[in-house]
Design a protein around this motif. Structure first.
Motif, PDB file in Angstrom:
ATOM      1  N   LEU A   7      24.284  26.170  39.976  1.00 28.38           N
ATOM      2  CA  LEU A   7      24.199  25.945  41.415  1.00 28.38           C
ATOM      3  C   LEU A   7      23.383  24.679  41.666  1.00 28.38           C
ATOM      4  O   LEU A   7      22.201  24.748  42.035  1.00 28.38           O
ATOM      5  CB  LEU A   7      23.548  27.145  42.116  1.00 28.38           C
ATOM      6  N   PRO A   8      23.989  23.520  41.482  1.00 24.14           N
ATOM      7  CA  PRO A   8      23.231  22.277  41.626  1.00 24.14           C
ATOM      8  C   PRO A   8      22.925  21.898  43.067  1.00 24.14           C
ATOM      9  O   PRO A   8      22.104  21.011  43.315  1.00 24.14           O
ATOM     10  CB  PRO A   8      24.148  21.231  40.979  1.00 24.14           C
ATOM     11  N   LEU A   9      23.593  22.542  44.045  1.00 25.08           N
ATOM     12  CA  LEU A   9      23.427  22.208  45.452  1.00 25.08           C
ATOM     13  C   LEU A   9      23.169  23.470  46.260  1.00 25.08           C
ATOM     14  O   LEU A   9      23.454  24.585  45.804  1.00 25.08           O
ATOM     15  CB  LEU A   9      24.688  21.510  45.984  1.00 25.08           C
ATOM     16  N   THR A  10      22.648  23.296  47.470  1.00 23.82           N
ATOM     17  CA  THR A  10      22.434  24.422  48.369  1.00 23.82           C
ATOM     18  C   THR A  10      23.292  24.231  49.608  1.00 23.82           C
ATOM     19  O   THR A  10      23.998  23.232  49.768  1.00 23.82           O
ATOM     20  CB  THR A  10      20.958  24.513  48.785  1.00 23.82           C
ATOM     21  N   GLY A  11      23.227  25.196  50.521  1.00 23.21           N
ATOM     22  CA  GLY A  11      23.937  25.071  51.787  1.00 23.21           C
ATOM     23  C   GLY A  11      25.438  24.944  51.632  1.00 23.21           C
ATOM     24  O   GLY A  11      26.038  25.470  50.693  1.00 23.21           O
ATOM     25  N   TRP A  12      26.059  24.210  52.559  1.00 17.65           N
ATOM     26  CA  TRP A  12      27.518  24.071  52.567  1.00 17.65           C
ATOM     27  C   TRP A  12      28.026  23.368  51.318  1.00 17.65           C
ATOM     28  O   TRP A  12      29.050  23.750  50.753  1.00 17.65           O
ATOM     29  CB  TRP A  12      27.947  23.335  53.819  1.00 17.65           C
ATOM     30  N   ALA A  13      27.304  22.327  50.866  1.00 16.60           N
ATOM     31  CA  ALA A  13      27.721  21.631  49.649  1.00 16.60           C
ATOM     32  C   ALA A  13      27.674  22.577  48.457  1.00 16.60           C
ATOM     33  O   ALA A  13      28.552  22.556  47.592  1.00 16.60           O
ATOM     34  CB  ALA A  13      26.823  20.415  49.402  1.00 16.60           C
ATOM     35  N   GLY A  14      26.639  23.424  48.408  1.00 13.87           N
ATOM     36  CA  GLY A  14      26.550  24.415  47.336  1.00 13.87           C
ATOM     37  C   GLY A  14      27.681  25.420  47.391  1.00 13.87           C
ATOM     38  O   GLY A  14      28.222  25.824  46.356  1.00 13.87           O
ATOM     39  N   TRP A  15      28.058  25.816  48.607  1.00 12.95           N
ATOM     40  CA  TRP A  15      29.162  26.759  48.771  1.00 12.95           C
ATOM     41  C   TRP A  15      30.479  26.166  48.279  1.00 12.95           C
ATOM     42  O   TRP A  15      31.246  26.829  47.581  1.00 12.95           O
ATOM     43  CB  TRP A  15      29.292  27.179  50.230  1.00 12.95           C
ATOM     44  N   LYS A  16      30.747  24.916  48.634  1.00 10.59           N
ATOM     45  CA  LYS A  16      31.995  24.289  48.208  1.00 10.59           C
ATOM     46  C   LYS A  16      32.025  24.127  46.695  1.00 10.59           C
ATOM     47  O   LYS A  16      33.075  24.311  46.061  1.00 10.59           O
ATOM     48  CB  LYS A  16      32.193  22.937  48.900  1.00 10.59           C
ATOM     49  N   PHE A  17      30.877  23.793  46.090  1.00 10.56           N
ATOM     50  CA  PHE A  17      30.819  23.706  44.628  1.00 10.56           C
ATOM     51  C   PHE A  17      31.099  25.080  44.019  1.00 10.56           C
ATOM     52  O   PHE A  17      31.858  25.199  43.044  1.00 10.56           O
ATOM     53  CB  PHE A  17      29.440  23.199  44.185  1.00 10.56           C
ATOM     54  N   LEU A  18      30.495  26.111  44.584  1.00 12.75           N
ATOM     55  CA  LEU A  18      30.691  27.471  44.064  1.00 12.75           C
ATOM     56  C   LEU A  18      32.140  27.905  44.214  1.00 12.75           C
ATOM     57  O   LEU A  18      32.693  28.562  43.321  1.00 12.75           O
ATOM     58  CB  LEU A  18      29.751  28.427  44.794  1.00 12.75           C
ATOM     59  N   GLU A  19      32.758  27.547  45.316  1.00 10.81           N
ATOM     60  CA  GLU A  19      34.182  27.862  45.505  1.00 10.81           C
ATOM     61  C   GLU A  19      35.039  27.256  44.403  1.00 10.81           C
ATOM     62  O   GLU A  19      35.937  27.903  43.873  1.00 10.81           O
ATOM     63  CB  GLU A  19      34.653  27.337  46.862  1.00 10.81           C
ATOM     64  N   ARG A  20      34.762  25.985  44.084  1.00  8.61           N
ATOM     65  CA  ARG A  20      35.576  25.276  43.082  1.00  8.61           C
ATOM     66  C   ARG A  20      35.376  25.845  41.680  1.00  8.61           C
ATOM     67  O   ARG A  20      36.301  25.824  40.864  1.00  8.61           O
ATOM     68  CB  ARG A  20      35.221  23.788  43.082  1.00  8.61           C
ATOM     69  N   THR A  21      34.185  26.318  41.390  1.00  6.56           N
ATOM     70  CA  THR A  21      33.856  26.730  40.022  1.00  6.56           C
ATOM     71  C   THR A  21      33.764  28.243  39.861  1.00  6.56           C
ATOM     72  O   THR A  21      33.486  28.726  38.764  1.00  6.56           O
ATOM     73  CB  THR A  21      32.506  26.125  39.600  1.00  6.56           C
ATOM     74  N   SER A  27      34.211  34.323  35.085  1.00  7.07           N
ATOM     75  CA  SER A  27      34.740  34.654  33.766  1.00  7.07           C
ATOM     76  C   SER A  27      33.653  34.573  32.691  1.00  7.07           C
ATOM     77  O   SER A  27      33.549  35.456  31.833  1.00  7.07           O
ATOM     78  CB  SER A  27      35.895  33.714  33.422  1.00  7.07           C
ATOM     79  N   ALA A  28      32.840  33.526  32.753  1.00 16.45           N
ATOM     80  CA  ALA A  28      31.749  33.388  31.790  1.00 16.45           C
ATOM     81  C   ALA A  28      30.729  34.506  31.959  1.00 16.45           C
ATOM     82  O   ALA A  28      30.213  35.057  30.977  1.00 16.45           O
ATOM     83  CB  ALA A  28      31.077  32.030  31.951  1.00 16.45           C
ATOM     84  N   PHE A  29      30.448  34.853  33.215  1.00 15.90           N
ATOM     85  CA  PHE A  29      29.519  35.948  33.498  1.00 15.90           C
ATOM     86  C   PHE A  29      30.051  37.267  32.943  1.00 15.90           C
ATOM     87  O   PHE A  29      29.307  38.052  32.338  1.00 15.90           O
ATOM     88  CB  PHE A  29      29.314  36.052  35.007  1.00 15.90           C
ATOM     89  N   ASP A  30      31.349  37.523  33.132  1.00 12.80           N
ATOM     90  CA  ASP A  30      31.954  38.769  32.655  1.00 12.80           C
ATOM     91  C   ASP A  30      31.857  38.909  31.147  1.00 12.80           C
ATOM     92  O   ASP A  30      31.841  40.026  30.617  1.00 12.80           O
ATOM     93  CB  ASP A  30      33.421  38.837  33.074  1.00 12.80           C
ATOM     94  N   ARG A  31      31.802  37.779  30.439  1.00 17.03           N
ATOM     95  CA  ARG A  31      31.733  37.820  28.983  1.00 17.03           C
ATOM     96  C   ARG A  31      30.310  37.944  28.453  1.00 17.03           C
ATOM     97  O   ARG A  31      30.120  38.054  27.240  1.00 17.03           O
ATOM     98  CB  ARG A  31      32.385  36.552  28.390  1.00 17.03           C
ATOM     99  N   SER A  32      29.333  37.932  29.334  1.00 16.45           N
ATOM    100  CA  SER A  32      27.950  38.048  28.868  1.00 16.45           C
ATOM    101  C   SER A  32      27.739  39.426  28.246  1.00 16.45           C
ATOM    102  O   SER A  32      28.305  40.428  28.699  1.00 16.45           O
ATOM    103  CB  SER A  32      26.969  37.805  30.012  1.00 16.45           C
ATOM    104  N   PRO A  33      26.950  39.519  27.170  1.00 21.22           N
ATOM    105  CA  PRO A  33      26.833  40.779  26.409  1.00 21.22           C
ATOM    106  C   PRO A  33      26.418  41.969  27.255  1.00 21.22           C
ATOM    107  O   PRO A  33      26.963  43.069  27.095  1.00 21.22           O
ATOM    108  CB  PRO A  33      25.785  40.440  25.346  1.00 21.22           C
ATOM    109  N   GLY A  34      25.457  41.796  28.152  1.00 27.21           N
ATOM    110  CA  GLY A  34      24.990  42.928  28.950  1.00 27.21           C
ATOM    111  C   GLY A  34      26.072  43.500  29.832  1.00 27.21           C
ATOM    112  O   GLY A  34      26.252  44.727  29.908  1.00 27.21           O
ATOM    113  N   ILE A  35      26.795  42.644  30.497  1.00 26.00           N
ATOM    114  CA  ILE A  35      27.880  43.093  31.373  1.00 26.00           C
ATOM    115  C   ILE A  35      28.977  43.772  30.555  1.00 26.00           C
ATOM    116  O   ILE A  35      29.523  44.809  30.947  1.00 26.00           O
ATOM    117  CB  ILE A  35      28.449  41.900  32.168  1.00 26.00           C
ATOM    118  N   GLN A  36      29.314  43.202  29.425  1.00 25.92           N
ATOM    119  CA  GLN A  36      30.350  43.809  28.582  1.00 25.92           C
ATOM    120  C   GLN A  36      29.942  45.191  28.105  1.00 25.92           C
ATOM    121  O   GLN A  36      30.753  46.118  28.097  1.00 25.92           O
ATOM    122  CB  GLN A  36      30.653  42.896  27.394  1.00 25.92           C
ATOM    123  N   ARG A  37      28.689  45.351  27.704  1.00 22.37           N
ATOM    124  CA  ARG A  37      28.222  46.663  27.243  1.00 22.37           C
ATOM    125  C   ARG A  37      28.305  47.699  28.360  1.00 22.37           C
ATOM    126  O   ARG A  37      28.800  48.816  28.155  1.00 22.37           O
ATOM    127  CB  ARG A  37      26.784  46.567  26.731  1.00 22.37           C
TER     128      ARG A  37
END
Length: 274
Positions: A7-21, A27-37
Motif C-alpha cells: 500500500l504505497p499510497l493512501t486515500g483515493w490514489a491508494g484505493w485505485k492502486f489497490l483496485e489494480r493490484t 492470491s498471494a495472501f491466500d497462499r500464506s501458510p497461516g491462511i492455508q492451514r
C-alpha cells in the motif's frame, strides 16, 4: 500471518492502486501458510459438525466461522455465539433477529443450526464458500493494519454488491446497510450524516439515509448506489471525508478529491530539482 499488503499510497490514489493490484495481492495472501492451514482445517472438518455446540467447542473451526462474517472479536464469547446459532433466524424472537448487528443473522442463517435439520454444514461446497469469505475478510483486516480507511472501503465495495443482489425490498436493502457496522460507517461518513443518527428511530434513520444519498449521489436507493460509477463516488467521498476528519481540514468534494489525487501523482513523477 506474515503477508503484508503493498500500500504505497493512501486515500483515493491508494484505493485505485489497490483496485489494480487486488487480485494478485489477494492470491498471494491466500497462499500464506497461516491462511492455508486455517482454511484447509475448516474445509476438511466442517461437514462433520452437526450442532452449534460442536462448532464452538473447536476454536480453530470457530475462528474461521466468525472471521467469515467479520465477527473475529467474538471468539471468546462462545456461549453467546452458541445461542445465536442454535436459535437460528426463522422465529422473530430469535436472538440473531433481535441484535442490531445483521452479521449475526447472516452467520446464523448460513450455518442453519437452528433453521434446518440437518444443518447446512454438510451441503456440497459449504466449507469452500465459508473459507472463501474468510480469506476475503482476512485480507481486508491485513489492509486495515496499515490503512483502516482502505479496509473499510474494501468491505463496503464487497458488501454493497452483495446487498444489491439480495431478495428484499428497497427499504430492506437500506436496513441491511444500516445493520452492518463497517458498511454503515462508510455510508454515514460519505453522506456527511451526523454521528448521533443511530439514536433516532429506524424509520427516521431510513429517511435520512435515503435523502442524503439522493442529494449527494443522485439516487436514494441502495441497488442503484451499488452500481459501478455511484459506488465509486461513494467510496471517493468516504476516503476524502475520512482524510479530512484525521487532519481537521474541510472535506473534499468528489471533484476536488480527484484533483488532489492528480496533483499528488504529478508531484510523485516530477523530476527532482537540483
Amino acid at each position: 500471518m506474515s503477508f503484508r499488503p503493498a500500500l504505497p499510497l493512501t486515500g483515493w490514489a491508494g484505493w485505485k492502486f489497490l483496485e489494480r493490484t487486488r487480485a494478485a495481492q489477494q492470491s498471494a495472501f491466500d497462499r500464506s501458510p497461516g491462511i492455508q492451514r486455517e482454511t484447509a482445517y475448516f474445509e476438511a472438518r466442517i461437514a462433520t459438525v452437526g450442532s452449534a455446540a460442536e462448532l464452538v467447542a473447536d476454536p480453530r473451526l470457530l475462528r474461521v466461522a466468525l472471521g467469515a462474517f467479520g465477527l473475529d472479536g467474538d471468539l471468546p464469547n462462545r456461549y453467546f455465539i452458541r445461542k445465536v446459532l442454535e436459535e437460528g433466524t426463522l422465529k422473530p424472537g430469535a436472538l440473531a433477529n433481535r441484535l442490531a448487528d445483521a452479521r449475526y443473522r447472516d452467520m446464523a442463517r448460513a450455518f442453519g443450526f437452528g433453521d434446518s435439520d440437518p444443518p447446512n454444514t454438510g451441503l456440497p461446497g459449504f466449507g469452500a464458500r465459508i473459507a472463501r469469505q474468510y480469506r476475503a475478510r482476512q485480507f481486508e483486516i491485513a489492509v486495515g493494519r496499515q490503512d483502516e480507511a482502505l479496509r473499510l472501503a474494501l468491505s463496503a465495495d464487497r458488501e454493497l454488491a452483495e446487498i444489491a443482489r439480495a431478495s428484499t425490498t428497497d427499504d430492506g436493502r437500506w436496513f441491511l446497510v444500516m445493520g452492518r457496522p463497517p458498511l454503515r460507517k462508510v455510508v454515514e461518513t460519505a453522506l456527511g450524516l451526523p454521528a448521533g443518527i443511530g439514536a433516532l428511530d429506524l424509520d427516521r434513520q431510513l429517511a435520512d439515509f435515503r435523502r442524503a444519498a439522493q442529494e449527494r449521489l443522485g439516487d436514494g436507493e441502495v441497488a442503484t448506489l451499488a452500481d459501478g460509477s455511484r459506488r465509486e463516488t461513494l467510496i471517493r467521498l468516504f476516503l476524502a471525508r475520512s482524510a479530512a476528519q484525521r487532519t481537521g481540514l474541510p472535506a473534499a468534494t468528489p471533484a476536488t478529491a480527484a484533483a488532489g489525487v492528480a496533483l499528488s501523482l504529478l508531484q510523485m513523477t516530477a523530476p527532482a530539482r537540483r
